[in-house]
Design a protein around this motif. Structure first.
Motif, PDB file in Angstrom:
ATOM      1  N   ASN A  26       0.728  -1.370  -0.035  1.00 45.13           N
ATOM      2  CA  ASN A  26      -0.261  -0.044  -0.055  1.00 45.13           C
ATOM      3  C   ASN A  26       0.842   1.187  -0.036  1.00 45.13           C
ATOM      4  OD1 ASN A  26      -2.538  -1.481   0.251  1.00 45.13           O
ATOM      5  ND2 ASN A  26      -1.965  -1.842   2.338  1.00 45.13           N
ATOM      6  N   SER A  28       2.844   4.427  -1.219  1.00 43.80           N
ATOM      7  CA  SER A  28       2.590   5.392  -2.393  1.00 43.80           C
ATOM      8  C   SER A  28       3.570   5.350  -3.499  1.00 43.80           C
ATOM      9  CB  SER A  28       2.956   6.883  -1.684  1.00 43.80           C
ATOM     10  OG  SER A  28       4.175   7.014  -1.118  1.00 43.80           O
ATOM     11  N   SER A  29       4.710   4.721  -3.039  1.00 44.44           N
ATOM     12  CA  SER A  29       5.720   4.431  -4.311  1.00 44.44           C
ATOM     13  C   SER A  29       5.553   3.236  -5.110  1.00 44.44           C
ATOM     14  CB  SER A  29       7.455   4.652  -3.718  1.00 44.44           C
ATOM     15  OG  SER A  29       8.040   3.807  -4.900  1.00 44.44           O
ATOM     16  N   PRO A  30       5.357   3.249  -6.318  1.00 45.11           N
ATOM     17  CA  PRO A  30       5.267   2.037  -7.195  1.00 45.11           C
ATOM     18  C   PRO A  30       6.195   1.139  -7.078  1.00 45.11           C
ATOM     19  CG  PRO A  30       5.163   3.903  -8.790  1.00 45.11           C
ATOM     20  CD  PRO A  30       5.213   4.321  -7.220  1.00 45.11           C
ATOM     21  N   ARG A  33       5.871  -0.777  -4.379  1.00 43.99           N
ATOM     22  CA  ARG A  33       4.763  -1.915  -4.018  1.00 43.99           C
ATOM     23  C   ARG A  33       5.215  -3.010  -5.060  1.00 43.99           C
ATOM     24  NH1 ARG A  33       1.872   3.033  -5.381  1.00 43.99           N
ATOM     25  NH2 ARG A  33       1.299   2.614  -7.401  1.00 43.99           N
ATOM     26  N   ASP A  34       5.940  -2.767  -6.085  1.00 43.23           N
ATOM     27  CA  ASP A  34       6.578  -3.672  -7.125  1.00 43.23           C
ATOM     28  C   ASP A  34       7.419  -4.507  -6.100  1.00 43.23           C
ATOM     29  OD1 ASP A  34       6.665  -4.888  -9.646  1.00 43.23           O
ATOM     30  OD2 ASP A  34       8.771  -4.170  -9.460  1.00 43.23           O
ATOM     31  N   GLU A  59      -4.565  -0.885  -7.385  1.00 43.99           N
ATOM     32  CA  GLU A  59      -3.396  -0.570  -8.039  1.00 43.99           C
ATOM     33  C   GLU A  59      -3.756   0.125  -9.413  1.00 43.99           C
ATOM     34  OE1 GLU A  59      -0.027   0.635  -9.163  1.00 43.99           O
ATOM     35  OE2 GLU A  59      -0.072  -0.614  -7.275  1.00 43.99           O
ATOM     36  N   ILE A  61      -1.726   1.302 -11.898  1.00 43.01           N
ATOM     37  CA  ILE A  61      -0.538   1.186 -12.817  1.00 43.01           C
ATOM     38  C   ILE A  61      -0.807  -0.348 -13.469  1.00 43.01           C
ATOM     39  CG2 ILE A  61       1.718   1.165 -13.525  1.00 43.01           C
ATOM     40  CD1 ILE A  61       2.303   3.043 -11.126  1.00 43.01           C
ATOM     41  N   LEU A  64       1.895  -2.825 -13.290  1.00 38.21           N
ATOM     42  CA  LEU A  64       2.312  -3.309 -12.059  1.00 38.21           C
ATOM     43  C   LEU A  64       1.034  -4.011 -11.660  1.00 38.21           C
ATOM     44  CD1 LEU A  64       3.705  -3.309  -9.410  1.00 38.21           C
ATOM     45  CD2 LEU A  64       2.943  -1.140  -8.887  1.00 38.21           C
ATOM     46  N   ARG A  65      -0.196  -3.925 -12.028  1.00 38.05           N
ATOM     47  CA  ARG A  65      -1.302  -4.745 -11.545  1.00 38.05           C
ATOM     48  C   ARG A  65      -1.209  -6.167 -12.555  1.00 38.05           C
ATOM     49  NH1 ARG A  65      -4.960  -0.861 -12.383  1.00 38.05           N
ATOM     50  NH2 ARG A  65      -5.386  -1.356 -14.706  1.00 38.05           N
TER      51      ARG A  65
END
Length: 85
Positions: A26, A28-30, A33-34, A59, A61, A64-65
């Motif tokens: 969760n 804020s930075s993708p 998260r990745d 998600e 992006i 990334l999803r």
């Protein structure tokens, strides 16, 4: 660095590592998260499935999803290796 968290083989810290990776889904930075999703893939913990599903739904992006969906499928295959998708 989060991916490395999933690669550790210390049963004493497994629950804490799982919690850290779930929380990072969760962020804020993708990039974070990745990395968290990749760490969950390496940890191979079915308990992460519902959290990963929630992360996928939120998600923004697409790429990334898509990666998270692939990891979710891997985790599900680990739970039910003979089940067809």
């Amino acid at each position: 660095a989060l991916r490395a968290v999933g690669l550790l083989h210390d049963s004493r810290t497994r629950k804490n590592r799982l919690a850290l990776l779930i929380m990072a889904l969760n962020h804020s930075s993708p990039i974070v998260r990745d990395s968290a999703a990749l760490g969950l893939s390496d940890l191979e913990e079915p308990e992460a499935i519902p959290y990963l599903m929630r992360a996928i739904r939120s998600e923004p992006i697409q790429s990334l999803r898509d990666d998270m969906i692939a990891i979710l499928e891997e985790l599900r295959d680990d739970v039910h290796p003979l089940a067809e998708t």
